[in-house]
Design a protein around this motif. Sequence first.
Motif, PDB file in Angstrom:
ATOM      1  N   UNK A 193       0.939  -1.256  -0.465  1.00 23.52           N
ATOM      2  CA  UNK A 193       0.148   0.187   0.051  1.00 23.52           C
ATOM      3  C   UNK A 193       0.942   1.736  -0.191  1.00 23.52           C
ATOM      4  N   UNK A 194       2.563   0.811   0.691  1.00 31.31           N
ATOM      5  CA  UNK A 194       3.304   2.311  -0.231  1.00 31.31           C
ATOM      6  C   UNK A 194       3.755   2.478  -0.252  1.00 31.31           C
ATOM      7  N   UNK A 195       3.864   1.777  -1.735  1.00 29.05           N
ATOM      8  CA  UNK A 195       4.668   2.192  -3.034  1.00 29.05           C
ATOM      9  C   UNK A 195       3.942   1.859  -3.833  1.00 29.05           C
ATOM     10  N   UNK A 196       4.818   2.580  -5.361  1.00 35.51           N
ATOM     11  CA  UNK A 196       3.466   2.307  -6.343  1.00 35.51           C
ATOM     12  C   UNK A 196       3.191   3.633  -6.878  1.00 35.51           C
ATOM     13  N   UNK A 197       2.764   3.404  -8.086  1.00 35.70           N
ATOM     14  CA  UNK A 197       2.413   5.470  -8.435  1.00 35.70           C
ATOM     15  C   UNK A 197       1.054   6.170  -7.526  1.00 35.70           C
ATOM     16  N   UNK A 198      -0.186   4.706  -6.886  1.00 34.12           N
ATOM     17  CA  UNK A 198      -1.169   5.179  -6.477  1.00 34.12           C
ATOM     18  C   UNK A 198      -0.894   5.056  -4.509  1.00 34.12           C
ATOM     19  N   UNK A 199       0.181   5.096  -4.893  1.00 31.78           N
ATOM     20  CA  UNK A 199       0.499   4.326  -3.200  1.00 31.78           C
ATOM     21  C   UNK A 199       0.803   5.444  -2.397  1.00 31.78           C
ATOM     22  N   UNK A 200       1.137   5.163  -1.153  1.00 28.96           N
ATOM     23  CA  UNK A 200       0.340   6.670   0.367  1.00 28.96           C
ATOM     24  C   UNK A 200       1.829   6.879   0.672  1.00 28.96           C
ATOM     25  N   UNK A 201       3.438   7.050  -0.235  1.00 35.95           N
ATOM     26  CA  UNK A 201       4.161   7.825  -0.240  1.00 35.95           C
ATOM     27  C   UNK A 201       4.475   8.712  -1.275  1.00 35.95           C
ATOM     28  N   UNK A 202       3.710   8.642  -2.930  1.00 43.32           N
ATOM     29  CA  UNK A 202       3.537   8.858  -4.077  1.00 43.32           C
ATOM     30  C   UNK A 202       2.245  10.428  -3.429  1.00 43.32           C
ATOM     31  N   UNK A 203       1.052  10.100  -2.412  1.00 48.55           N
ATOM     32  CA  UNK A 203      -0.029  10.769  -2.190  1.00 48.55           C
ATOM     33  C   UNK A 203       1.066  12.133  -1.353  1.00 48.55           C
ATOM     34  N   UNK A 204       1.857  11.143  -0.593  1.00 48.90           N
ATOM     35  CA  UNK A 204       2.376  12.488   0.314  1.00 48.90           C
ATOM     36  C   UNK A 204       3.641  13.704  -0.396  1.00 48.90           C
ATOM     37  N   UNK A 205       3.927  12.670  -1.829  1.00 51.94           N
ATOM     38  CA  UNK A 205       5.000  13.312  -2.523  1.00 51.94           C
ATOM     39  C   UNK A 205       4.364  14.311  -3.472  1.00 51.94           C
ATOM     40  N   UNK A 206       3.257  14.281  -4.077  1.00 53.44           N
ATOM     41  CA  UNK A 206       2.468  14.835  -4.599  1.00 53.44           C
ATOM     42  C   UNK A 206       2.515  15.772  -4.204  1.00 53.44           C
ATOM     43  N   UNK A 207       1.847  16.021  -2.790  1.00 53.24           N
ATOM     44  CA  UNK A 207       1.150  17.312  -1.672  1.00 53.24           C
ATOM     45  C   UNK A 207       2.701  17.850  -1.040  1.00 53.24           C
ATOM     46  N   UNK A 208       4.261  17.373  -0.406  1.00 48.67           N
ATOM     47  CA  UNK A 208       4.771  17.931   0.154  1.00 48.67           C
ATOM     48  C   UNK A 208       6.600  16.965  -0.825  1.00 48.67           C
ATOM     49  N   UNK A 209       6.925  17.627  -2.024  1.00 50.58           N
ATOM     50  CA  UNK A 209       7.939  16.789  -2.129  1.00 50.58           C
ATOM     51  C   UNK A 209       9.274  18.558  -1.675  1.00 50.58           C
ATOM     52  N   UNK A 210      10.662  18.265  -1.795  1.00 47.18           N
ATOM     53  CA  UNK A 210      10.527  17.102  -1.175  1.00 47.18           C
ATOM     54  C   UNK A 210      10.258  16.196   0.088  1.00 47.18           C
ATOM     55  N   UNK A 211      11.337  15.112   0.322  1.00 52.42           N
ATOM     56  CA  UNK A 211      10.952  14.667   1.856  1.00 52.42           C
ATOM     57  C   UNK A 211      11.951  13.319   1.966  1.00 52.42           C
ATOM     58  N   UNK A 212      11.653  13.345   3.429  1.00 52.67           N
ATOM     59  CA  UNK A 212      12.867  13.053   4.051  1.00 52.67           C
ATOM     60  C   UNK A 212      11.571  11.928   5.432  1.00 52.67           C
ATOM     61  N   UNK A 213      12.307  10.804   4.999  1.00 53.97           N
ATOM     62  CA  UNK A 213      11.254   9.417   5.945  1.00 53.97           C
ATOM     63  C   UNK A 213      11.912   8.793   6.832  1.00 53.97           C
ATOM     64  N   UNK A 214      12.062   9.028   8.191  1.00 47.56           N
ATOM     65  CA  UNK A 214      12.480   7.989   8.928  1.00 47.56           C
ATOM     66  C   UNK A 214      11.845   7.117   9.431  1.00 47.56           C
ATOM     67  N   UNK A 215      11.937   5.136  10.047  1.00 47.20           N
ATOM     68  CA  UNK A 215      11.213   5.282  10.601  1.00 47.20           C
ATOM     69  C   UNK A 215      11.962   3.115  11.227  1.00 47.20           C
ATOM     70  N   UNK A 216      10.893   2.740  11.432  1.00 46.85           N
ATOM     71  CA  UNK A 216      11.520   0.948  11.438  1.00 46.85           C
ATOM     72  C   UNK A 216      10.207  -0.105  10.669  1.00 46.85           C
ATOM     73  N   UNK A 217      11.109  -1.139   9.765  1.00 48.28           N
ATOM     74  CA  UNK A 217      10.393  -2.223   8.648  1.00 48.28           C
ATOM     75  C   UNK A 217      11.509  -3.240   9.978  1.00 48.28           C
ATOM     76  N   UNK A 218      10.358  -4.427   9.660  1.00 51.24           N
ATOM     77  CA  UNK A 218      10.737  -6.221  10.164  1.00 51.24           C
ATOM     78  C   UNK A 218      11.515  -6.548   9.150  1.00 51.24           C
ATOM     79  N   UNK A 219      12.676  -6.452   9.661  1.00 47.12           N
ATOM     80  CA  UNK A 219      14.310  -7.219   8.909  1.00 47.12           C
ATOM     81  C   UNK A 219      13.425  -7.917   7.742  1.00 47.12           C
TER      82      UNK A 219
END
Length: 283
Positions: A193-219
């Motif tokens: 759901x996060x990636x792809x042309x219609x995903x959450x990342x693009x939704x944030x990026x298209x609104x507020x570019x550029x962006x910096x993201x930090x977080x955690x992901x399962x190994x």
Amino acid sequence: MKNAKKYLSALLALAVAAPTFTGCDNGLDEYPSDAQIPAPSDKFTTEIQFVSRLDDAALCSGTSDYEAVHDYIVTTLDGRNGSWLTVLDRADNGDLRSLMGTAFDSYRWTTFAFNRIQSKTAYQGSMLFVNRCLTESRGEACGAGCYVTGLTTGMKGVRTDKNDLGEVTGTTEVSFDVNVLTARFETADQISAFGGGDGVLRSFYDTNMPLLMIGTVKNDLFESLQAAGQSAGTSYGFNVFEVSKGSQYTIFLLTEERFWGFNKVETETIANGIESYRISVMW
């Protein structure tokens, strides 16, 4: 679910102030407006602090843990002069008042980023300390049981000038507004759901570019997150850097390749199982 979304929106609204920013120095005055800005380098650096156990447990399990985190941030880091962003991962086990006191004692503003919310009393999330009031905070669902939080705040960094011998000839403090995202990814459908042309990342990026993201992901999902970042790119790609790998989770840094890069990380033990990661980011 409607009640959960309503609760999320209400709490995010309570956590955010809305002042007007003044002008700031982006450190790039030497480049004409029509010139191509160079790729990220350690000439321009800033620091983010990330405090975590990097497992499924909440950050603090008792008074001694709260006191250790408080003393480290207030005494060692000093919120007025240290990193412009501190993330307390999994700061959600019920005693948020103690961490609010840490924000007060370190002279910093704070907001809570919901990583996962099931009901008014069942949620996971991170507390974020910043050196400026926030102008925006937004939470967006990302697959089952996941929210990506975006906010805008002020960044502080350093421009370091060197001569032909590599010797430092001067430094300049740099500041500008930054769009920041954070999330905690636990399942493959959240990554999808996060990636792809219609995903959450693009939704944030298209609104507020550029962006910096930090977080955690399962190994075991880190490579999937890298692929999701690439799938969301336009003419430029999104890089996903491995900052530090723990027993169950990895701290990641996601950047658009033109604007940000990962420089280095220093780790320090705060309490039993709690580590502080001082992350140097370049642009």
